[in-house]
Design a protein around this motif. Structure first.
Motif, short mmCIF file in Angstrom:
data_model
loop_
_atom_site.label_atom_id
_atom_site.label_comp_id
_atom_site.label_asym_id
_atom_site.label_seq_id
_atom_site.Cartn_x
_atom_site.Cartn_y
_atom_site.Cartn_z
N HIS A 404 0.85 -1.16 0.00
CA HIS A 404 0.00 0.00 0.00
C HIS A 404 0.89 1.22 0.00
O HIS A 404 2.00 1.17 0.52
N GLY A 405 0.41 2.29 -0.56
CA GLY A 405 1.24 3.47 -0.66
C GLY A 405 2.46 3.12 -1.49
O GLY A 405 2.34 2.48 -2.54
N TYR A 406 3.62 3.48 -0.98
CA TYR A 406 4.84 3.25 -1.75
C TYR A 406 5.59 2.00 -1.29
O TYR A 406 6.77 1.85 -1.56
N TYR A 506 11.17 6.54 14.60
CA TYR A 506 10.85 5.44 13.69
C TYR A 506 10.86 5.95 12.25
O TYR A 506 10.29 6.99 11.94
N ALA A 507 11.54 5.21 11.36
CA ALA A 507 11.53 5.54 9.94
C ALA A 507 11.02 4.34 9.16
O ALA A 507 11.22 3.18 9.57
N ASP A 508 10.36 4.59 8.04
CA ASP A 508 9.83 3.51 7.19
C ASP A 508 10.93 2.56 6.74
O ASP A 508 12.08 2.95 6.61
N TRP A 509 10.55 1.32 6.43
CA TRP A 509 11.51 0.34 5.92
C TRP A 509 11.57 0.39 4.39
O TRP A 509 12.33 -0.32 3.76
N TYR A 510 10.75 1.25 3.78
CA TYR A 510 10.75 1.39 2.33
C TYR A 510 10.81 2.87 2.00
O TYR A 510 10.54 3.72 2.84
N SER A 519 7.94 14.11 -10.70
CA SER A 519 9.12 13.46 -11.27
C SER A 519 9.52 12.22 -10.47
O SER A 519 10.15 11.31 -10.98
N LEU A 520 9.16 12.19 -9.19
CA LEU A 520 9.41 11.04 -8.33
C LEU A 520 10.88 10.65 -8.29
O LEU A 520 11.23 9.48 -8.27
N ASN A 521 11.74 11.67 -8.29
CA ASN A 521 13.16 11.36 -8.30
C ASN A 521 13.77 11.27 -6.91
O ASN A 521 14.69 10.51 -6.68
N GLU A 522 13.24 12.09 -6.00
CA GLU A 522 13.84 12.12 -4.67
C GLU A 522 13.06 11.21 -3.74
O GLU A 522 11.97 11.56 -3.30
N TRP A 523 13.63 10.06 -3.47
CA TRP A 523 12.97 9.08 -2.61
C TRP A 523 13.81 8.89 -1.35
O TRP A 523 15.02 8.94 -1.39
N ASP A 524 13.12 8.66 -0.24
CA ASP A 524 13.86 8.45 1.01
C ASP A 524 13.01 7.65 2.00
O ASP A 524 11.81 7.50 1.80
N TYR A 525 13.68 7.19 3.07
CA TYR A 525 12.96 6.52 4.16
C TYR A 525 12.35 7.62 5.03
O TYR A 525 13.07 8.37 5.66
N ASN A 630 -8.42 17.08 5.55
CA ASN A 630 -7.23 16.84 4.73
C ASN A 630 -7.02 15.38 4.37
O ASN A 630 -7.52 14.49 5.03
N HIS A 631 -6.25 15.20 3.30
CA HIS A 631 -5.86 13.85 2.88
C HIS A 631 -4.36 13.73 2.96
O HIS A 631 -3.63 14.67 2.71
N ASP A 632 -3.91 12.57 3.31
CA ASP A 632 -2.49 12.32 3.38
C ASP A 632 -2.06 11.68 2.07
O ASP A 632 -2.26 10.50 1.87
N TRP A 633 -1.50 12.45 1.16
CA TRP A 633 -1.11 11.87 -0.13
C TRP A 633 0.33 11.47 -0.16
O TRP A 633 0.75 10.65 -0.96
N LEU A 634 1.14 12.04 0.77
CA LEU A 634 2.57 11.81 0.68
C LEU A 634 2.99 10.51 1.37
O LEU A 634 3.75 9.73 0.83
N TYR A 635 2.49 10.29 2.57
CA TYR A 635 3.02 9.19 3.37
C TYR A 635 2.22 7.92 3.25
O TYR A 635 2.56 6.90 3.80
N GLY A 636 1.09 7.98 2.64
CA GLY A 636 0.28 6.78 2.75
C GLY A 636 -0.50 6.49 1.51
O GLY A 636 0.05 6.23 0.45
#
Lengths: 798, 166
Positions: A404-406, A506-510, A519-525, A630-636
């Motif tokens: 789900h999400g990313y 806590y940081a995501d594992w993905y 552009s979806l170029n900058e990805w991070d945990y 609001n909607h959470d579009w970035l994290y979830g």
């Protein structure tokens, strides 16, 4: 001195009245030890005395009535009431039962209803004995006591439920088992109580602010559970319970062994419970308008099983009792398969419907280990109680991996947790309580104590909702009880609490994209929770008054409570897999402050009783999960964001209980409850609070002769429950229509192969009515409540 | 008995008084996603091509004030179903996702609106650094809130495929 006072009283009363009769007796506790310093009083005229060092008392009363009401009270014991004939000249033997309650209380026995009980303290206390518990035995402990006014159960499934007192639950009430606060993952709606209801021997429910003696979280009240009592006689005894339920084909068995040799005793209990998917009153449920078909009207994958083991060993002497308890509770429960996850997945119905007893994904598994000690030391009028406890609550929620999400479409094989581990909570809890009570001869008692609590909660799994944390809490309290006459009691106390909470980052594992650009170029945990440390402290207080004369009982109690925010409220930042929501904590939340005024007005005679218990409760800053726009579009997942926020809240309500004995074995009763909540500030000003229980009444009738053929204590009773439509809702709730249901119960004791057998039978929802429970966890997805359910419980004393 | 009747009646009356208070003037209505307007898009079973765009044509309505909406596109290769759609188009055979297309984005609505017509364009790139996106069944999921936090969801089954090379 005591003896002298009683002698003086005797002489005085003798001088005043010509025609006298004498009441004498001895007061013992449930281990057969004498109880000195107990207050013994009789009604009309009001006379009282104290028992001497040998537990003996003697009173002389004028012969104005044929019968007299005798009451005996002593701190640390359940008060005792008995009607005696004036012609009785025997020495009475009065046995007091030990109370887990801070202060004494009266048990009004006999009428068979779970009604309000009288207490000698200003608090509103209800009490349920082991016998009553079996008359109303439900799928879980909370379902069994739900009938009491002001108490409700938030249903999670057939085998689990959460306690709610006057509309408040979760972390606003305290469940105490053998003097130690029960700690699990009580913050979530889908987590039940890990309690074995067969092991529970006695329940006391305090409605209203009881934070003073039980800890800061007891804003709504306390549910205090006591296990099997100390065996009275030497030797080995066994009790065997069997239970069967038709709705979910539940089979359960619990065997208890108790052994005593003089001062040493030991108990052992094992419980096994196994149940199938539970049955509702519909062939399909409309989940957000999508139709899910139900095989055999069963909620797919809601089967479960429980395995519990308890043991206790103890020592008892005239002034010292100590007891060690070790218990392990294991349960595995399926979640309704169609309702878990972010969308109703198209579940493999062939696999799921092949058996209604198997537990497939998604399910939860909980192990709760408890090692506690309870020690009580008594000398004259001084009593010390100490409780030490260690608990481990290990909870795993399993489901098939879905990205789900990313999250990556394919679960990587180098992760430290299994792909099907959705969430894991591993909590260690250490508790140390000490309490001292002193009763002055002049009817003045004081109680002082300290409560220490340390918790460590680790997390694991692919989903994130709250970070790992450690929590420390210490509370110091003192309260005084003053009884100027047998009619009046004053009580007052103060408490100081200090607490701290430290959460781990806590940081995501993905990886997820960190900027909004397509552009979806900058990805991070993404870091979902940062490390945090907060400290809290506060004073709270309470004061109460009780007046009782003839048929009148009057009480009021006012108090301030305080509760520090928990880890979820401060640091949640994740998807709630049970609804379309993304929950966000707020690290700057302030502790909740609540003020409550409550009272009791009651009238009771031996034939009838009526009582109302109104309350009004104000929170200056109630912590509430507020649905935002609001909607959470970035994290979830594009889910709606729910944020913890604070608002002033006013709550008020009352319960009403009445019973009337028409003629000897037949009685009728009426019970009603209502609670209203209103948010006075914040974004949801004007709205209620979530899961508000609707107003309800129960009309009941019970026929209870002393004997019938070879049956002893037989009973038969009916309950007609009417529940109003709940229109006080908050997003995302829906209006829940009112309903009425009919329940029946009957049972008796009889002798079989020279053993005593107790049988209790219940038929719940006799008319198979289709209705929704507003406080059910399944309400949001339109799952109706269980249909007709036949429950048979058999207890055999071997 | 007389006393009992008197007392119970008066207590019952007090209880009723308590029970009859009502809340007033708060929004109790959910917003609406209307996909029945002319040009409404996407609709169930529509087919779209990677390299092109999907335009969300819908009418959003609320009785007081609209909040925000979000669009999410995820694969349905495992044939899960959304609550609000009708599963009546032919699904391609189940398959394992390797490099499915994922899209999540939130959109604001100007303040004070009770109705809002969307013409939201969503680009469908042909692939990423892992290669071409998987083609097949996808879910187009819309979530709408109003200012008070009431929400409505709508899920639509679509297909996204690579444009056949002529």
């Amino acid at each position: 001195m005591k003896l002298f006072i009683s002698l003086c009283l005797l002489v005085l009363t003798h001088a005043l009245y010509a025609v006298q009769f004498q009441v004498k007796g001895i007061v013992l506790d449930n281990e057969g030890k004498t109880v000195p310093g107990a207050i013994v009083s009789v009604s009309t005229p009001n006379l009282s005395t104290l028992t001497n060092i040998d537990g003996f008392f003697q009173l002389e009363a004028p012969l104005s009535n044929k019968t007299l009401l005798l009451t005996v009270q002593h701190i640390g014991y359940l008060p005792y009431k008995q009607t005696i004939e004036s012609t009785n000249s025997d020495t009475l033997v009065i046995e007091l039962s030990s109370s887990n309650q801070l202060l004494p209380e009266v048990l009004v026995s006999g009428n068979g209803y779970l009604l309000q009980k009288q207490t000698f303290v200003p608090l509103t206390v209800q009490s349920v004995s082991d016998k009553e518990l079996r008359h109303y035995l439900g799928g879980s402990l909370m379902q069994s006591i739900e009938r009491m006014s002001g108490v409700s159960a938030m249903q999670i499934g057939s085998g689990q439920s959460k306690p709610v007192i006057r509309g408040l639950g979760f972390n606003r009430l305290v469940v105490v088992e053998n003097g130690i606060k029960h700690e699990g993952q009580q913050w979530a709606a889908d987590h039940g109580l890990e309690i074995d209801q067969f092991a529970v021997h006695h329940i006391e429910i305090v409605k209203g602010p009881a934070a003073l003696g039980y800890g800061a979280e007891a804003i709504a009240g306390v549910i205090a559970l006591t296990h099997d009592s100390v065996p009275k006689d030497n030797g080995m005894r066994a009790t065997w319970d069997m239970v069967g339920k038709s709705n979910n084909q539940l089979l359960g068995s619990s065997l208890q062994l108790a052994y005593r040799k003089n001062r040493i005793f030991f108990t052992l209990r094992g419980t096994l419970i196994d149940y199938a998917d539970f049955r509702v009153t519909t062939d399909s449920v409309a989940m957000y308008s999508y139709k899910v078909g139900l095989h055999n009207k069963q909620l797919r994958n809601t089967a479960g099983k429980e395995k519990n083991l308890h043991t206790s060993v103890g020592y008892t002497s005239s002034n010292l009792t100590t007891r060690f308890y070790v218990s392990n509770m294991s349960s595995k429960t399926g979640f309704f398969a169609n309702a878990h996850g972010l969308e109703p997945r198209r579940v493999n119905e062939i696999v799921h419907d092949a058996s209604d007893r198997d537990i497939l994904f998604p399910y939860s598994e909980v192990h709760h280990l408890k090692i506690t000690n309870q020690t009580e030391w008594l000398k004259d009028n001084f009593k010390v109680q100490a409780q030490l406890g260690f608990q481990r609550n290990f909870r795993q929620e399993m489901s098939a991996y879905v990205s789900h999400g990313y999250m990556p479409a394919v679960f990587p094989d180098n992760m430290p947790f299994s792909s099907s581990l959705e969430r894991e909570f591993d909590k260690y809890i250490y508790t140390a309580n000490v309490r001292m009570m002193y009763q002055f001869a002049s009817r003045f008692s004081i109680v002082a104590g300290n409560q220490l609590d340390y918790q460590h909660n680790a997390i694991n799994g692919r989903g994130f909702i709250l970070p790992a944390f450690t929590k420390f809490a210490d509370g110091l309290y003192a309260l005084a009880l003053y009884t100027p006459s047998s009619h009046t009691t004053w009580q007052g106390g103060i408490r100081y609490d200090y607490g701290s909470i430290r959460t781990t980052a806590y940081a995501d594992w993905y990886k997820s994209p960190t900027v909004e650009s397509a552009s979806l170029n900058e990805w991070d945990y993404i870091e979902r929770a940062s490390a945090m440390y907060r400290q809290f402290n506060a004073f709270s207080w309470s004061m109460g008054y009780r007046y009782s004369k003839d048929i009148l009982e009057l009480k009021w109690n006012i108090g301030k409570s305080f509760r520090m925010p928990d880890a979820k409220e401060l640091a949640a930042n994740g998807v709630n897999y049970h609804q379309f929501s993304y929950e966000k904590g707020d690290a700057s939340l302030q502790p909740e402050i609540a003020y409550q005024l409550d009272g009791t007005i009651g009238f009771a005679t031996s034939k009838w009783g009526i009582q109302t218990t109104p309350f009004i409760n104000y929170f200056s800053n109630y912590i509430y999960l507020n649905p935002t726009a609001n909607h959470d579009w970035l994290y979830g997942n594009g889910n709606q964001v729910f944020e913890y926020s604070q608002a002033a809240v006013l709550r008020y309500g009352t319960e009403l209980d009445a019973h009337y004995q028409l003629f000897k074995p037949l009685s009728v009763a009426f019970t009603a409850e209502m609670v209203v909540a209103r948010q006075l500030s914040g974004e949801k000003k004007g709205y209620s609070l979530p899961f508000s229980p609707p107003h309800s009444v129960i009309f009941s009738v019970q026929y209870q002769p002393e004997k019938w053929m070879f049956f002893t204590n037989p009973y038969i009773g009916f309950d007609w429950r009417l529940v109003a439509t709940q229109t006080h809702i908050v997003p995302p709730e829906e209006i829940t229509q009112g309903y009425n249901t009919l329940d029946a119960r009957l049972g008796s004791d009889f002798s079989f192969l020279q053993r005593t057998v107790s049988l209790s039978i219940q038929i719940q929802n006799m008319l198979n009515t289709r209705y929704f429970n507003h406080a059910s966890y399944y309400r949001l997805i339109n799952v109706p409540e269980p249909g007709t359910n036949l429950i048979v419980n058999l207890r055999m004393f071997i | 008995m007389k006393k009992f009747r008197k007392i119970s009646l008066s207590l019952f009356f007090v209880f009723l008084l308590f029970a009859c208070t009502q809340s007033e003037g708060i929004d109790m209505q959910k917003p609406e996603i209307d996909l029945t307007i002319q040009e409404a898009s996407p609709l169930n079973c529509n087919v779209f091509y990677f390299g092109e765009t999907i335009t969300l044509h819908s009418l959003l309505k609320d009785n007081v004030e609209l909040g925000t909406y979000s669009v999410e596109i995820h694969h349905n290769f495992d044939h899960h179903s959304h609550s609000t759609d009708v599963m009546n188009c032919d699904l391609l055979p189940k398959r394992k996702a390797e490099n499915p297309f994922v899209f999540i984005k939130g959109y604001g609505i100007p303040v004070g609106q009770t109705s809002h017509q969307t013409a939201t364009e969503i680009e469908l790139p042909t692939g990423n650094e892992l290669g071409l996106f998987d083609e097949g069944d996808y879910h187009f999921f819309i979530s709408l809130t109003d200012k008070q936090g009431w929400s409505t969801q709508k899920g639509i089954s679509i297909k996204i495929i690579h444009k056949p090379i002529d």
